[in-house]
Design an enzyme around this catalytic site. Structure first.
Site, PDB file in Angstrom:
ATOM      1  N   ARG A   1      46.183  -8.423 -44.585  1.00 42.44           N
ATOM      2  CA  ARG A   1      47.486  -9.080 -44.696  1.00 42.44           C
ATOM      3  C   ARG A   1      47.453 -10.573 -44.372  1.00 42.44           C
ATOM      4  O   ARG A   1      48.447 -11.264 -44.601  1.00 42.44           O
ATOM      5  CB  ARG A   1      48.479  -8.406 -43.735  1.00 42.44           C
ATOM      6  CG  ARG A   1      48.843  -6.999 -44.139  1.00 42.44           C
ATOM      7  CD  ARG A   1      49.948  -6.981 -45.152  1.00 42.44           C
ATOM      8  NE  ARG A   1      49.955  -5.718 -45.884  1.00 42.44           N
ATOM      9  CZ  ARG A   1      50.722  -5.495 -46.945  1.00 42.44           C
ATOM     10  NH1 ARG A   1      51.526  -6.402 -47.406  1.00 42.44           N
ATOM     11  NH2 ARG A   1      50.673  -4.334 -47.567  1.00 42.44           N
TER      12      ARG A   1
ATOM     13  N   ALA B   1      55.071   5.417 -45.310  1.00 44.23           N
ATOM     14  CA  ALA B   1      55.951   4.854 -46.333  1.00 44.23           C
ATOM     15  C   ALA B   1      56.725   6.010 -46.965  1.00 44.23           C
ATOM     16  O   ALA B   1      56.224   7.140 -47.024  1.00 44.23           O
ATOM     17  CB  ALA B   1      55.117   4.137 -47.388  1.00 44.23           C
TER      18      ALA B   1
ATOM     19  N   ASP C   1      48.424  -0.377 -50.277  1.00 43.89           N
ATOM     20  CA  ASP C   1      47.342   0.478 -50.783  1.00 43.89           C
ATOM     21  C   ASP C   1      47.204   0.376 -52.300  1.00 43.89           C
ATOM     22  O   ASP C   1      46.107   0.564 -52.834  1.00 43.89           O
ATOM     23  CB  ASP C   1      47.561   1.936 -50.345  1.00 43.89           C
ATOM     24  CG  ASP C   1      47.125   2.153 -48.902  1.00 43.89           C
ATOM     25  OD1 ASP C   1      46.105   1.561 -48.495  1.00 43.89           O
ATOM     26  OD2 ASP C   1      47.811   2.899 -48.188  1.00 43.89           O
TER      27      ASP C   1
ATOM     28  N   SER D   1      45.549  -1.164 -44.837  1.00 46.01           N
ATOM     29  CA  SER D   1      46.541  -1.848 -45.677  1.00 46.01           C
ATOM     30  C   SER D   1      47.356  -2.850 -44.862  1.00 46.01           C
ATOM     31  O   SER D   1      48.061  -3.680 -45.439  1.00 46.01           O
ATOM     32  CB  SER D   1      47.461  -0.832 -46.363  1.00 46.01           C
ATOM     33  OG  SER D   1      48.162  -0.067 -45.406  1.00 46.01           O
ATOM     34  N   HIS D   2      47.269  -2.782 -43.531  1.00 41.76           N
ATOM     35  CA  HIS D   2      48.071  -3.694 -42.698  1.00 41.76           C
ATOM     36  C   HIS D   2      47.261  -4.368 -41.600  1.00 41.76           C
ATOM     37  O   HIS D   2      47.814  -4.847 -40.615  1.00 41.76           O
ATOM     38  CB  HIS D   2      49.309  -2.970 -42.165  1.00 41.76           C
ATOM     39  CG  HIS D   2      50.274  -2.667 -43.276  1.00 41.76           C
ATOM     40  ND1 HIS D   2      50.108  -1.579 -44.104  1.00 41.76           N
ATOM     41  CD2 HIS D   2      51.350  -3.343 -43.742  1.00 41.76           C
ATOM     42  CE1 HIS D   2      51.065  -1.584 -45.028  1.00 41.76           C
ATOM     43  NE2 HIS D   2      51.824  -2.638 -44.827  1.00 41.76           N
TER      44      HIS D   2
HETATM   45  P1  NDP Z   1      49.495   7.347 -44.905  1.00 41.07           P
HETATM   46  O1  NDP Z   1      49.959   8.160 -46.055  1.00 41.07           O
HETATM   47  O2  NDP Z   1      48.097   6.892 -44.899  1.00 41.07           O
HETATM   48  O3  NDP Z   1      49.713   8.158 -43.551  1.00 41.07           O
HETATM   49  C1  NDP Z   1      50.990   8.579 -43.187  1.00 41.07           C
HETATM   50  C2  NDP Z   1      50.925   9.378 -41.902  1.00 41.07           C
HETATM   51  O4  NDP Z   1      50.328  10.645 -42.160  1.00 41.07           O
HETATM   52  C3  NDP Z   1      50.070   8.714 -40.809  1.00 41.07           C
HETATM   53  O5  NDP Z   1      50.676   8.936 -39.577  1.00 41.07           O
HETATM   54  C4  NDP Z   1      48.741   9.450 -40.944  1.00 41.07           C
HETATM   55  O6  NDP Z   1      48.013   9.487 -39.726  1.00 41.07           O
HETATM   56  C5  NDP Z   1      49.181  10.824 -41.342  1.00 41.07           C
HETATM   57  N1  NDP Z   1      48.204  11.531 -42.142  1.00 41.07           N
HETATM   58  C6  NDP Z   1      47.506  11.065 -43.204  1.00 41.07           C
HETATM   59  N2  NDP Z   1      46.729  12.043 -43.696  1.00 41.07           N
HETATM   60  C7  NDP Z   1      46.911  13.132 -42.924  1.00 41.07           C
HETATM   61  C8  NDP Z   1      46.396  14.454 -42.920  1.00 41.07           C
HETATM   62  N3  NDP Z   1      45.495  14.851 -43.820  1.00 41.07           N
HETATM   63  N4  NDP Z   1      46.817  15.317 -41.973  1.00 41.07           N
HETATM   64  C9  NDP Z   1      47.716  14.938 -41.053  1.00 41.07           C
HETATM   65  N5  NDP Z   1      48.261  13.679 -40.990  1.00 41.07           N
HETATM   66  C10 NDP Z   1      47.861  12.814 -41.929  1.00 41.07           C
HETATM   67  O7  NDP Z   1      50.468   6.087 -44.677  1.00 41.07           O
HETATM   68  P2  NDP Z   1      51.268   5.263 -45.749  1.00 41.07           P
HETATM   69  O8  NDP Z   1      50.315   4.904 -46.827  1.00 41.07           O
HETATM   70  O9  NDP Z   1      52.500   5.977 -46.128  1.00 41.07           O
HETATM   71  O10 NDP Z   1      51.650   3.961 -44.917  1.00 41.07           O
HETATM   72  C11 NDP Z   1      50.630   3.064 -44.516  1.00 41.07           C
HETATM   73  C12 NDP Z   1      51.194   1.999 -43.627  1.00 41.07           C
HETATM   74  O11 NDP Z   1      51.977   1.102 -44.397  1.00 41.07           O
HETATM   75  C13 NDP Z   1      52.088   2.462 -42.501  1.00 41.07           C
HETATM   76  O12 NDP Z   1      51.564   1.953 -41.287  1.00 41.07           O
HETATM   77  C14 NDP Z   1      53.442   1.835 -42.798  1.00 41.07           C
HETATM   78  O13 NDP Z   1      54.176   1.438 -41.660  1.00 41.07           O
HETATM   79  C15 NDP Z   1      53.024   0.628 -43.595  1.00 41.07           C
HETATM   80  N6  NDP Z   1      54.118   0.123 -44.407  1.00 41.07           N
HETATM   81  C16 NDP Z   1      54.801  -0.977 -43.968  1.00 41.07           C
HETATM   82  C17 NDP Z   1      55.890  -1.440 -44.687  1.00 41.07           C
HETATM   83  C18 NDP Z   1      56.684  -2.581 -44.190  1.00 41.07           C
HETATM   84  O14 NDP Z   1      57.681  -2.918 -44.818  1.00 41.07           O
HETATM   85  N7  NDP Z   1      56.349  -3.210 -43.089  1.00 41.07           N
HETATM   86  C19 NDP Z   1      56.281  -0.821 -45.940  1.00 41.07           C
HETATM   87  C20 NDP Z   1      55.502   0.348 -46.290  1.00 41.07           C
HETATM   88  C21 NDP Z   1      54.454   0.787 -45.553  1.00 41.07           C
HETATM   89  P3  NDP Z   1      46.801   8.442 -39.433  1.00 41.07           P
HETATM   90  O15 NDP Z   1      47.473   7.148 -39.146  1.00 41.07           O
HETATM   91  O16 NDP Z   1      46.067   9.011 -38.271  1.00 41.07           O
HETATM   92  O17 NDP Z   1      45.968   8.402 -40.690  1.00 41.07           O
HETATM   93  O1  PYC Z   2      52.580  -1.751 -47.915  1.00 41.44           O
HETATM   94  O2  PYC Z   2      54.498  -1.291 -48.867  1.00 41.44           O
HETATM   95  C1  PYC Z   2      53.794  -1.975 -48.124  1.00 41.44           C
HETATM   96  C2  PYC Z   2      54.418  -3.107 -47.414  1.00 41.44           C
HETATM   97  C3  PYC Z   2      55.574  -3.746 -47.720  1.00 41.44           C
HETATM   98  C4  PYC Z   2      55.740  -4.732 -46.778  1.00 41.44           C
HETATM   99  C5  PYC Z   2      54.699  -4.684 -45.924  1.00 41.44           C
HETATM  100  N1  PYC Z   2      53.906  -3.674 -46.319  1.00 41.44           N
END
Ligand code: NDP
Ligand code: PYC
Length: 339
Positions: free
Chosen positions: A57, A185, A193, A52-53
């Site tokens: 992007r 997140a 996503d 997703s990143h």
């Molecule tokens: P996920 O739900 O995919 O994962 C969240 C965390 O949980 C990760 O560290 C992941 O490890 C871990 N994880 C996932 N599944 C398991 C499991 N079964 N057992 C143990 N650990 C697990 O991430 P999100 O969808 O919440 O976020 C995705 C990305 O989006 C992030 O990098 C976040 O920084 C980014 N984001 C950026 C924003 C911005 O404003 N810049 C805003 C919102 C999100 P692993 O990485 O190894 O899968």
């Molecule tokens: O995936 O929620 C997101 C996000 C917001 C800004 C950058 N990534």
């Protein structure tokens, strides 16, 4: 990646991908310094399978730069405001170059005082958060970071969106192993996503979001077209999202997720907010040593039946990419070349 995408995978050495991304950032108005930082960040996400990143992007970065919403040439202004507190004005540029400008001083302060804070404002963050914290853990430090994004999440108990998707990332050293890192997140799903699910024609799990009328929906299009996301875990995720707004915006002086208006910049995608990092030097604590304690905790988690730590999937993807090259679909490669 969908199954049709995986059929068309091609692999590229990390350095080549980074060079390609750097060229795209520079071509679309970033200084060489900013382009280098963003290219490394985006290539790292792609390498680690943080789809997703990763290169997903790039069109958003390019349309944002073209819209004039973000300054790709900004030179961050770093101020040491107290013994353990650094403030950075990113001057309308990206957050990662602001962190890069302050990183050495932040680490020095954390090692001198045991703890230090970096507050970034007037910044755009459009990336995964783990690349901002992981290097501190590799250097033996503990790091926590939060960043707020754009209004698209309904606080628990409210009836309209207010919070951003507001991620929290944490990294800590672990003796004899890769650092322990999580990055999540505080919404039920990252906005990126939801976009990927919409593109793939997939449904969202129940409880992810609501439509424009505020009704629960599993249709990603309905979430994107006037609907909104929900926090993960009801009131608990909502409280964490509120904390992120307070620390990343309230404390830093950056915009809250609802405080900026990009409507006059069609194509703008990057949230103009703030970011906070807290770095701790665990060598200042008493006892046998933090990294050994981390190792003990991980051992006990495995003994309790856990087979996968947060961060582990990324590290595994990274190891494969280091041997075979970074995975890109043919469509992604074609798009990058077009950009
Ligand atoms: P996920 O739900 O995919 O994962 C969240 C965390 O949980 C990760 O560290 C992941 O490890 C871990 N994880 C996932 N599944 C398991 C499991 N079964 N057992 C143990 N650990 C697990 O991430 P999100 O969808 O919440 O976020 C995705 C990305 O989006 C992030 O990098 C976040 O920084 C980014 N984001 C950026 C924003 C911005 O404003 N810049 C805003 C919102 C999100 P692993 O990485 O190894 O899968
Ligand atoms: O995936 O929620 C997101 C996000 C917001 C800004 C950058 N990534």
């Amino acid at each position: 990646m969908s199954s049709s995408d995986t059929a068309s995978i091609t692999r590229m050495p990390f350095d080549d991908l980074q060079r390609l991304l750097q060229a795209i950032f520079q071509r679309h108005g970033c200084s060489p310094e900013v382009a280098s930082v963003l290219a490394h960040n985006c290539a790292s996400a792609q390498r680690d399978g943080a789809h997703s990143h990763g290169v997903f992007r790039m069109p958003g970065y390019v349309s944002t730069l073209a819209s004039g919403w973000v300054d790709g040439q900004a030179q961050p202004q770093v101020s040491e405001v107290a013994a353990g507190f650094i403030s950075v004005d990113a001057r309308g540029g990206f957050a990662q170059p602001a962190l890069a400008a302050a990183r050495e001083r932040l680490e020095d302060k954390a090692r001198a005082a045991g703890i230090a804070v970096l507050a970034i404002h007037n910044s755009h963050h459009f990336a995964a958060l783990w690349p901002d914290v992981e290097p501190f853990a590799e250097a033996g430090l503990i790091a926590l970071s939060v960043v707020n994004s754009m209004t698209c999440v309904v606080p628990h108990g409210a009836h309209k969106p207010l919070f951003g998707t507001n991620p929290i990332a944490f990294a800590a050293p672990c003796h004899g192993a890769a650092p322990i890192v999580f990055d999540m997140a505080t919404s039920a799903m990252a906005h990126g996503d939801v976009q990927i699910a919409a593109r793939a024609g997939e449904q969202l799990p129940p409880g992810t979001g609501v439509d424009a009328a505020g009704q629960p929906t599993c249709d990603p299009r309905a979430v994107l077209d006037g609907g909104a996301l929900l926090p993960f875990g009801g009131h608990k995720g909502s409280a964490l999202s509120m904390m992120v707004e307070l620390l990343a915006a309230g404390l830093t002086g950056g915009h809250f997720s609802w405080e900026f208006d990009w409507s006059r910049h069609p194509g703008a995608k990057t949230p103009w907010t703030g970011q906070l990092l807290i770095v701790i030097d665990p060598s200042k604590a008493s006892g046998e040593g933090f990294a050994l304690r981390s190792q003990r905790l991980v051992e006990q988690m495995h003994a309790a039946g856990l087979t996968r730590l947060p961060g582990q999937r990324r590290f595994q993807e990274r190891a494969i990419a280091q041997r075979q090259g970074v995975a890109l679909t043919q469509a992604e490669l074609t798009q990058l070349r077009a950009l």
